[in-house]
Motif scaffolding. Structure first.
Motif, PDB file in Angstrom:
ATOM      1  N   ASP B   2       7.256   9.570   0.675  1.00 18.69           N
ATOM      2  CA  ASP B   2       6.011   9.858   1.386  1.00 18.69           C
ATOM      3  C   ASP B   2       6.284  10.591   2.697  1.00 18.69           C
ATOM      4  O   ASP B   2       7.228  10.243   3.409  1.00 18.69           O
ATOM      5  N   VAL B  27       1.579  11.597   0.037  1.00 17.36           N
ATOM      6  CA  VAL B  27       1.657  10.140   0.098  1.00 17.36           C
ATOM      7  C   VAL B  27       1.141   9.560  -1.208  1.00 17.36           C
ATOM      8  O   VAL B  27       0.040   9.902  -1.651  1.00 17.36           O
ATOM      9  N   THR B  28       1.936   8.682  -1.793  1.00 14.91           N
ATOM     10  CA  THR B  28       1.540   8.009  -3.030  1.00 14.91           C
ATOM     11  C   THR B  28       0.391   7.052  -2.737  1.00 14.91           C
ATOM     12  O   THR B  28       0.400   6.363  -1.718  1.00 14.91           O
ATOM     13  N   PHE B  30      -2.792   7.459  -1.859  1.00 10.54           N
ATOM     14  CA  PHE B  30      -3.537   7.728  -0.629  1.00 10.54           C
ATOM     15  C   PHE B  30      -4.789   6.860  -0.580  1.00 10.54           C
ATOM     16  O   PHE B  30      -5.526   6.751  -1.551  1.00 10.54           O
ATOM     17  N   GLY B  93      -1.064   4.505   2.736  1.00 14.27           N
ATOM     18  CA  GLY B  93      -0.777   4.755   1.331  1.00 14.27           C
ATOM     19  C   GLY B  93      -0.823   3.503   0.483  1.00 14.27           C
ATOM     20  O   GLY B  93      -1.845   3.129  -0.057  1.00 14.27           O
ATOM     21  N   SER B  94       0.280   2.826   0.390  1.00 21.04           N
ATOM     22  CA  SER B  94       0.442   1.697  -0.531  1.00 21.04           C
ATOM     23  C   SER B  94      -0.521   0.560  -0.213  1.00 21.04           C
ATOM     24  O   SER B  94      -1.359   0.661   0.673  1.00 21.04           O
TER      25      SER B  94
END
Lengths: 115, 111
Positions: B2, B27-28, B30, B93-94
């Motif tokens: 990210d 970014v994973t 989002f 993100g996560s």
């Protein structure tokens, strides 16, 4: 309403020592996150705690640890200090566990200098 | 990995100018993008953006998000010396509360 408070404001330590930084979140907030900001860079995530449980950990060595107390305040501990640990340590509080609409509000930070 | 990238890294303008600050991200998962202003120590919250194309506005500041092209801009019109600061872009993100920050844009407004 009081915002996020942090103590101490400044701290000078020598290599090898340990340090404890403290944070009190906004009243009613249950989540505290810690960030390290080195001069000239954006903050880097260290930990998140929600309801006294660790919810997230960044890419920092095991010398860094934290905990959250029943009143939702938090401590960040750093052992065996290195010169590279010199930075501004920021605490952020939010009401929830990190949902999409969960805004993080930052405290004034603790400036740590390691000599 | 990210990442969030801001540009320019620094900017010097005169009072009254309009500035545009850029933030791009990869970014994973989002969830939201936030802008903060950092003057001395504490970053202060400016905007949170979650949906594309919806402008957020506060006085002379405004911001918009493009989730297709993965970027956001922060506009400041009629700049004042009090706008001098570091402007930070961060992405959530996560499923934790981890904010991923860009390097920041240092804005200096000269009288």
């Amino acid at each position: 309403d009081a915002g996020v408070t942090q103590s101490p404001t400044h701290l000078i330590k020598t290599r090898g020592q340990h340090v404890t930084l403290r944070c009190s979140p906004i009243s009613g907030h249950k989540s505290v996150s810690w960030y390290q900001q080195v001069l000239g860079q954006g903050p880097q995530f260290i930990f998140q705690y929600y309801e006294k449980e660790e919810r997230g950990r960044g890419n920092f060595p095991d010398r860094f640890s934290a905990r959250q107390f029943p009143n939702y305040s938090s401590e960040l501990n750093v052992n065996a200090l290195l010169l590279g640990d010199s930075a501004l340590y920021l605490c952020a509080s939010s009401s929830g566990a990190g949902g999409a609409l969960d805004t993080q509000y930052f405290g004034p930070g603790t400036r740590l200098t390691v000599l | 990995e990210d990442k969030v990238v801001q540009s320019p890294l620094s900017l010097v303008v005169h009072e009254g100018d309009t500035v545009t600050l850029n933030c791009s991200y990869e970014v994973t998962n989002f969830r939201s993008l936030l802008w903060y202003k950092q003057e001395k120590k504490a970053p202060t919250f400016l905007f949170m953006l979650t949906s594309s194309g919806i402008e957020k506005k506060s006085g002379r500041l405004s911001s918009i998000l493009d989730k297709k092209e993965l970027f956001s801009i922060l506009n400041i019109t009629a700049t004042q010396t009090g706008d001098s600061a570091i402007y930070l872009c961060a992405v959530l993100g996560s499923n934790t509360g981890k904010l991923i920050f860009g390097q920041g844009t240092t804005l200096q407004v000269k009288p």
